[in-house]
Design a protein around this motif. Structure first.
Motif, mmCIF file in Angstrom:
data_model
loop_
_atom_site.group_PDB
_atom_site.id
_atom_site.type_symbol
_atom_site.label_atom_id
_atom_site.label_comp_id
_atom_site.label_asym_id
_atom_site.label_seq_id
_atom_site.Cartn_x
_atom_site.Cartn_y
_atom_site.Cartn_z
ATOM 1 N N LEU A 1 44.405 53.944 -37.744
ATOM 2 C CA LEU A 1 44.261 52.647 -37.083
ATOM 3 C C LEU A 1 43.452 51.698 -37.961
ATOM 4 N N ILE B 1 45.813 50.450 -40.588
ATOM 5 C CA ILE B 1 46.734 49.445 -40.035
ATOM 6 C C ILE B 1 46.024 48.100 -39.923
ATOM 7 N N LYS C 1 59.560 69.306 -32.118
ATOM 8 C CA LYS C 1 58.784 68.170 -32.582
ATOM 9 C C LYS C 1 58.193 68.436 -33.954
ATOM 10 N N TRP D 1 52.801 64.378 -38.584
ATOM 11 C CA TRP D 1 53.226 63.008 -38.281
ATOM 12 C C TRP D 1 52.156 62.025 -38.742
ATOM 13 N N THR E 1 60.344 62.504 -32.941
ATOM 14 C CA THR E 1 59.150 62.261 -33.752
ATOM 15 C C THR E 1 59.498 61.629 -35.090
ATOM 16 N N VAL F 1 60.898 58.029 -34.718
ATOM 17 C CA VAL F 1 59.851 57.050 -34.435
ATOM 18 C C VAL F 1 59.065 56.744 -35.705
ATOM 19 N N LEU F 2 58.751 57.778 -36.471
ATOM 20 C CA LEU F 2 58.000 57.589 -37.716
ATOM 21 C C LEU F 2 58.773 56.690 -38.667
ATOM 22 N N LEU G 1 58.867 53.089 -37.336
ATOM 23 C CA LEU G 1 57.530 52.510 -37.510
ATOM 24 C C LEU G 1 57.337 52.057 -38.955
ATOM 25 N N THR G 2 57.723 52.928 -39.899
ATOM 26 C CA THR G 2 57.585 52.579 -41.307
ATOM 27 C C THR G 2 58.380 51.319 -41.643
ATOM 28 N N ALA H 1 48.322 45.457 -33.638
ATOM 29 C CA ALA H 1 49.148 46.397 -34.404
ATOM 30 C C ALA H 1 48.574 47.811 -34.308
ATOM 31 N N SER H 2 47.239 47.932 -34.414
ATOM 32 C CA SER H 2 46.619 49.258 -34.308
ATOM 33 C C SER H 2 46.947 49.885 -32.958
ATOM 34 N N VAL I 1 50.539 51.057 -32.907
ATOM 35 C CA VAL I 1 50.726 52.291 -33.677
ATOM 36 C C VAL I 1 50.163 53.476 -32.896
ATOM 37 N N PHE I 2 49.015 53.265 -32.248
ATOM 38 C CA PHE I 2 48.433 54.332 -31.437
ATOM 39 C C PHE I 2 49.390 54.734 -30.319
ATOM 40 N N CYS J 1 52.652 54.366 -30.328
ATOM 41 C CA CYS J 1 53.765 55.089 -30.973
ATOM 42 C C CYS J 1 53.404 56.554 -31.148
ATOM 43 N N PHE J 2 52.230 56.780 -31.698
ATOM 44 C CA PHE J 2 51.788 58.158 -31.925
ATOM 45 C C PHE J 2 51.661 58.904 -30.609
ATOM 46 N N THR K 1 54.914 59.752 -28.580
ATOM 47 C CA THR K 1 55.704 60.845 -29.136
ATOM 48 C C THR K 1 54.933 62.152 -29.174
ATOM 49 N N GLN K 2 53.609 62.101 -29.318
ATOM 50 C CA GLN K 2 52.893 63.324 -29.668
ATOM 51 C C GLN K 2 51.818 63.780 -28.693
ATOM 52 N N ALA K 3 51.401 62.937 -27.738
ATOM 53 C CA ALA K 3 50.285 63.354 -26.882
ATOM 54 C C ALA K 3 50.664 64.577 -26.053
ATOM 55 N N ARG L 1 53.033 60.122 -20.937
ATOM 56 C CA ARG L 1 52.243 60.060 -22.172
ATOM 57 C C ARG L 1 51.862 58.619 -22.464
#
Lengths: 500, 500
Positions: free
Chosen positions: A153, A156, A393, A399, B81, B84-85, B88-89, B115-116, B119-120, B122-123, B126-128, B142
């Protein structure tokens, strides 16, 4: 993984009281397929079906993430969610209600941000999803996951600032930063034996013997533990020297003497580091993973030893990257090497564009960070590559590391496009094009042409066989056809099998 | 839960092809104890041991979080995952490299923070870690978990600012904020039938019939779904009116007419909301939970219905709070009611101290947020209370909601200590002290004195029995002693059993 180390996992599974294993696991919130547990060590020689392998995978993951020693649910392993919440509340009450709030807005802003990060860490360390590692404690790895989120973060945020603002923003972390780096003189005299210097003709070598030698050694020792493969380590090590050659027109501190590149770096520092790493890997994969609870060990010496062993992994998975086995693995291994090299280059470029002196503590912290998250990320990538259907995943840490590497690179591009765009010397371009062409054509041959050729030959031989059979009198040959053809058939079969 | 709804869970487990269930679960990364799965529906009448209950618990959690319909691993359920990565890129490359960076530092700072946060999210999405809910999709829950983290960090930041800075900071979210609220006149004429007003003597009632009536109804409908218990809902509903009475000297908009408190609020709005909620609960707990994959439903109408049902829960757990069963549960229920009321009060106080007009969209967003996280949090608390050893951890969303409620309260205290400290009227204080004393003495009686008394009586009776036996000739009575005494014994036994 397609082939888990049956021996190691077997030992790990039969630890202590086998009858209680599944029960403990269930109680501990794990989810052991108990029949499989009991069966696995008994049938290590049977060929494993895909499903069985995926179950193996699953139980491996399970035992590693969920088990805690012999079921002694001590303070060390218990979750402390409510305790952490209570302590957090007390601290917040004290800091915000009982202490006087300063009137300085900038100071308060910084304090607010730091407090937010700390609260996030509190939450994450107690509650984040566990990764593949459990030693010395799952909370340790949750902590690094949270740190990687915070770091991403931060990156970013920096990425969205103007170049000037971004560099000045570093001042809010350390007031000494935000100052242009001094120009440095690199390269110079490359004589190993310098007859011109009468007092010490070897002075060029002694000059290079600074703190970076043990740093390189240690770095490659850890990288070997992360990658767990001799060949991949050597390739990355050599490739990085090629990159230094190719990019020395952009970053002057990439320019070194030839013997510094190949003897000092590749052979001595990296080579020894990789050798030591491989030795350690050998020990880790041979070591019997028997975990006894600390309180059940009678002697004092045993206890100390047990505490030390807490810092070794719970069990060990040998990485078998097998890049040539199919196209997907080959591309994945290429991708991993590419990201690894990109992350290494970022270390140097990021310092350069953000005006960080090489000896600054933030540079060191970044490396410590990467050492901790790199191992988890590589393991998660390996698991993902090996059995994407089962894990579904890409691991969270992998990731995050990928996102961080990309963001760092974007910062470099945005902050100093001029340096990045400096034209590459013609000779270097030629070499790279040649290299890429070689890789490309090998890929083409290995995964497309070879397969087609083999199938074509196979078909032709079968045809010939059929013709030969009809020419020959019937009932002549044995039902099994043991010939060179069947051997090739077999190899082509196995090839197709491996590719399926 | 101590007693999972065997009927419902049974049906949920035998859905589709029982033979494949465990296999699917294993493949899908779940971890079904298959023997148990097969057994559960067959033996619903057996009394369950503690271990079995915990296994039930476990398999319930499993099926809910891990299963996806009949194993059709469609796009909707697959993890994305890597996708999304990649996206995002691409977005980062476009926004930061291809678009021109504005020169406005304040704008860039805001953009960087937004933006931060994105991105959080997004992460996290997908991943929590997954929570207890899966419908309509785990990613939905999530998402709300991540939102709660962002909200908590925002609150922490605000908490660390000075009062003036904090209120002005709201301007950076909406420039209209950061302005003191106008004084309002509340209370006034409380006549239900106002003969002074000749055009419409009922105007006082019509005045109250604004948008808040359906809002109250809807609010209590949802709260009932969250708490899932008639008595707890009624207690909280009535307690809140008492709180309004008690605190109307602090917040003028708590002052309402008596009939507004008791008839409009408690009876009409809340009462109807709770009633409708209980009806829905009944339907949800009776509904057969058979989940067929969308693609396997032949008719078009069936597909539509299936999509609509995606927004109902995967399976249903009836909450049985049983506050009087033991001291721990009693204290937990008291704590839940306390936190619930605190969160409700925060709604009003936070608006007041941060100068938010009641109709501002942030106020509404906060309520939408609480509706979404409240249900998960309550379920996690219920699970934690019910079987703390198995789940070990207080759920992540419950942790976060508790932290948010506490932080909001701390902000209120820090930003306006004067209002909070306004002396409570003597009569109100008396009532509260009386109430607390009543609860305290009941607790004392129920969990300490009653138990001691019962044990004492029990011991005395046993003694009498022994004396009576020695007085009486031997070999007279039957070995089992069927008498009023044994009945009391039994009840005291069961009491002790329940307490253990």
């Amino acid at each position: 993984m397609t082939k888990p180390e049956s021996k190691t996992s077997g030992i790990a599974l039969v630890t202590g009281k086998p009858a209680n294993v599944s029960e403990e696991l269930v109680i501990n919130g794990s989810n052991a397929d108990s029949t499989h547990h009991a069966m696995a060590p008994a049938t290590p020689t049977k060929p494993k079906s895909a499903k069985q392998v995926s179950r193996d995978n699953f139980s491996r993951r399970n035992t590693e993430t969920e088990v805690f020693d012999d079921g002694t649910n001590t303070f060390f392993w218990r979750a402390h969610t409510v305790t952490v919440l209570f302590i957090l509340t007390c601290v917040l009450v004290y800091v915000t209600l009982l202490e006087e709030t300063p009137q300085d807005t900038t100071y308060n802003t910084k304090r607010g941000i730091v407090a937010s990060i700390l609260v996030f860490l509190c939450f994450g360390v107690t509650q984040a999803k566990d990764g593949p590692f459990t030693r010395p404690h799952p909370a340790y790895w949750r902590f690094w996951l949270c740190v990687s989120v915070v770091y991403e973060l931060f990156l970013i945020f920096v990425l969205f600032q103007t170049v000037h603002d971004g560099r000045q923003f570093m001042k809010s972390i350390d007031p000494k930063l935000g100052v242009p780096l001094p120009e440095r003189d690199y390269g110079g005299n490359c004589l190993i034996y310098d007859p011109g210097n009468t007092t010490d003709p070897w002075h060029n070598i002694w000059d290079k013997m600074d703190g970076f030698v043990p740093a390189h050694f240690l770095g490659w020792y850890i990288k070997t533990l992360v990658i767990r493969d001799w060949w991949m380590c050597m390739i990355i090590s050599v490739m990085f020297e090629f990159l230094e050659y190719s990019l020395e027109h952009q970053l002057p501190n990439f320019s070194e003497c030839w013997w510094d590149h190949w003897i000092m770096d590749v052979l001595v520092c990296n080579g020894l580091g990789i050798y030591a790493g491989m030795k350690t890997l050998g020990w880790l994969s041979m070591k019997p993973y028997q975990w006894q609870g600390l309180w059940n060990i009678p002697t004092y010496k045993g206890k100390i030893k047990r505490i030390a062993f807490q810092f070794t992994p719970y069990s060990w998975v040998k990485f078998e990257w097998k890049p040539a086995s199919n196209l997907r693995r080959w591309l994945a291994v290429l991708g991993i090497i590419f990201m690894f090299l990109l992350a290494e280059l970022n270390t140097f470029y990021l310092k350069f564009v953000l005006w960080m002196p090489p000896e600054h503590y933030l540079v060191l912290l970044r490396l410590v960070f990467f050492v901790n998250v790199g191992g988890v990320a590589m393991r998660e990538i390996y698991d993902f590559m090996d059995d994407p259907k089962f894990y579904r995943k890409l691991g969270q840490q992998a990731w995050m590391v990928a996102a961080i590497t990309v963001t760092e690179f974007l910062i470099v591009v945005k902050y100093d496009p001029k340096t990045i765009m400096l034209p590459i010397p013609f000779f270097v371009t030629q070499c790279w094009i040649l290299g890429i062409l070689l890789i490309f054509s090998w890929t083409l041959w290995r995964f497309f042409i070879r397969d087609i050729t083999l199938r074509y030959k196979d078909a032709r031989r079968r045809k010939q066989e059929v013709t030969g059979d009809s020419d020959r009198p019937h009932g002549n040959g044995s039902p099994a056809t043991p010939s060179g053809r069947s051997k090739l058939n077999g190899s082509s079969e196995s090839l197709r099998h491996r590719k399926s």
